[in-house]
Scaffold this motif. Structure first.
Motif, PDB file in Angstrom:
ATOM      1  N   GLU A  54       0.842  -1.195   0.000  1.00  0.00           N
ATOM      2  CA  GLU A  54       0.000   0.000   0.000  1.00  0.00           C
ATOM      3  C   GLU A  54       0.878   1.246   0.000  1.00  0.00           C
ATOM      4  OE1 GLU A  54      -3.571   2.033   2.661  1.00  0.00           O
ATOM      5  OE2 GLU A  54      -2.648   0.138   3.247  1.00  0.00           O
ATOM      6  N   GLU A  55       0.642   2.156  -0.894  1.00  0.00           N
ATOM      7  CA  GLU A  55       1.415   3.374  -1.019  1.00  0.00           C
ATOM      8  C   GLU A  55       0.844   4.466  -0.126  1.00  0.00           C
ATOM      9  OE1 GLU A  55       1.517   4.486  -5.066  1.00  0.00           O
ATOM     10  OE2 GLU A  55       2.689   2.742  -5.706  1.00  0.00           O
ATOM     11  N   GLN A  56       1.741   5.351   0.280  1.00  0.00           N
ATOM     12  CA  GLN A  56       1.295   6.478   1.083  1.00  0.00           C
ATOM     13  C   GLN A  56       0.399   7.393   0.237  1.00  0.00           C
ATOM     14  OE1 GLN A  56       1.788   6.986   4.309  1.00  0.00           O
ATOM     15  NE2 GLN A  56       2.919   5.072   4.467  1.00  0.00           N
ATOM     16  N   PRO A  57      -0.686   7.876   0.798  1.00  0.00           N
ATOM     17  CA  PRO A  57      -1.587   8.739   0.020  1.00  0.00           C
ATOM     18  C   PRO A  57      -0.915  10.047  -0.340  1.00  0.00           C
ATOM     19  CG  PRO A  57      -2.197   8.742   2.343  1.00  0.00           C
ATOM     20  CD  PRO A  57      -1.139   7.697   2.191  1.00  0.00           C
ATOM     21  N   ILE A  58      -1.260  10.588  -1.509  1.00  0.00           N
ATOM     22  CA  ILE A  58      -0.747  11.875  -1.950  1.00  0.00           C
ATOM     23  C   ILE A  58      -1.660  12.967  -1.407  1.00  0.00           C
ATOM     24  CG2 ILE A  58      -0.231  13.311  -3.952  1.00  0.00           C
ATOM     25  CD1 ILE A  58       0.310  10.765  -5.524  1.00  0.00           C
ATOM     26  N   VAL A  59      -1.065  13.925  -0.691  1.00  0.00           N
ATOM     27  CA  VAL A  59      -1.834  14.956  -0.001  1.00  0.00           C
ATOM     28  C   VAL A  59      -1.500  16.317  -0.606  1.00  0.00           C
ATOM     29  CG1 VAL A  59      -2.287  16.053   2.226  1.00  0.00           C
ATOM     30  CG2 VAL A  59      -1.792  13.599   2.112  1.00  0.00           C
ATOM     31  N   THR A  78       1.715  18.988  -4.028  1.00  0.00           N
ATOM     32  CA  THR A  78       1.419  17.746  -3.312  1.00  0.00           C
ATOM     33  C   THR A  78       2.676  17.246  -2.619  1.00  0.00           C
ATOM     34  OG1 THR A  78       2.017  16.164  -5.073  1.00  0.00           O
ATOM     35  CG2 THR A  78      -0.182  17.178  -5.181  1.00  0.00           C
ATOM     36  N   GLU A  80       4.127  14.632  -3.175  1.00  0.00           N
ATOM     37  CA  GLU A  80       4.982  13.951  -4.133  1.00  0.00           C
ATOM     38  C   GLU A  80       5.868  14.927  -4.905  1.00  0.00           C
ATOM     39  OE1 GLU A  80       5.437  10.477  -4.953  1.00  0.00           O
ATOM     40  OE2 GLU A  80       4.679  10.582  -2.904  1.00  0.00           O
TER      41      GLU A  80
END
Length: 206
Positions: A54-59, A78, A80
């Protein structure tokens, strides 16, 4: 009757022999049958694998770009994105930008301040982090430098304020009293409007 008893005795032994032979061959047939082994495949831990992959969510975050860029301001990017993305969004560097301290590859954080100094700007005695990328800047005035009480070492942590300008600020206080507003800082020799723009979010008078 006598003949029946006589032939019964003579037929009894061959019968036993025949039964024994049949039993022997039946046993051999059963041994020749292949043994089918049943192998089981262990169940995969699908939930665990999903958690690991599971990847970290992009905020979405807000970043303040200051100094020698064409369009200084607050930009939405973001987690990223990297510093170079924020600089490009702000129009890129001006011809006077000093970029040697900028880590273009660093990932952005919410409330990050990216300050690009001018060539020849006094940077001595200032941590690189406070010049170029002051991590998260809080709006709480307790995190700001009080220009009425700060000593030279505290003042030199501000972008664009070296030892000479810090001494000029202290000398102004001694001669004119405390600053009434943060805008009064522009009355100090060597601190103009451009320098004040870099400082106004980082200083306070109380």
């Amino acid at each position: 009757m006598h003949l029946l008893k006589k032939y019964a005795k003579t037929m009894l032994f061959p019968s036993f022999v025949l039964i024994f032979i049949l039993f022997y061959f039946l046993q051999q047939d059963s041994k020749d049958e292949p043994f089918e082994s049943i192998s089981t495949i262990p169940q995969q831990q699908s939930e665990q694998l999903n958690n690991e992959n599971e990847e970290q969510p992009i905020v979405n975050i807000m970043v303040d770009v200051k100094g020698e860029v064409y369009f200084p301001g607050v930009y939405e990017l973001t987690t990223e994105d990297r510093v170079i993305d924020a600089i490009n969004l702000a129009g890129g560097y001006t011809e006077q930008a000093e970029t040697k301290h900028v880590n273009h590859a660093q990932k952005l954080q919410d409330e990050m301040v990216i300050y690009i100094p001018k060539k020849g700007e006094e940077l001595e005695n200032q941590p690189i982090e406070s010049i170029v990328m002051s991590g998260q800047v809080s709006n709480d005035t307790s995190d700001k430098i009080n220009i009425n009480t700060a000593d030279e070492s505290q003042l030199t942590t501000l972008p664009g304020i070296g030892p000479s300008k810090a001494q000029a600020i202290i000398a102004y206080r001694e001669e004119n009293g405390s600053f009434k507003t943060i805008e009064d800082l522009t009355n100090v020799s060597g601190i103009g409007d451009k320098t004040f723009e870099k400082l106004k979010e980082l200083i306070d008078i109380k």
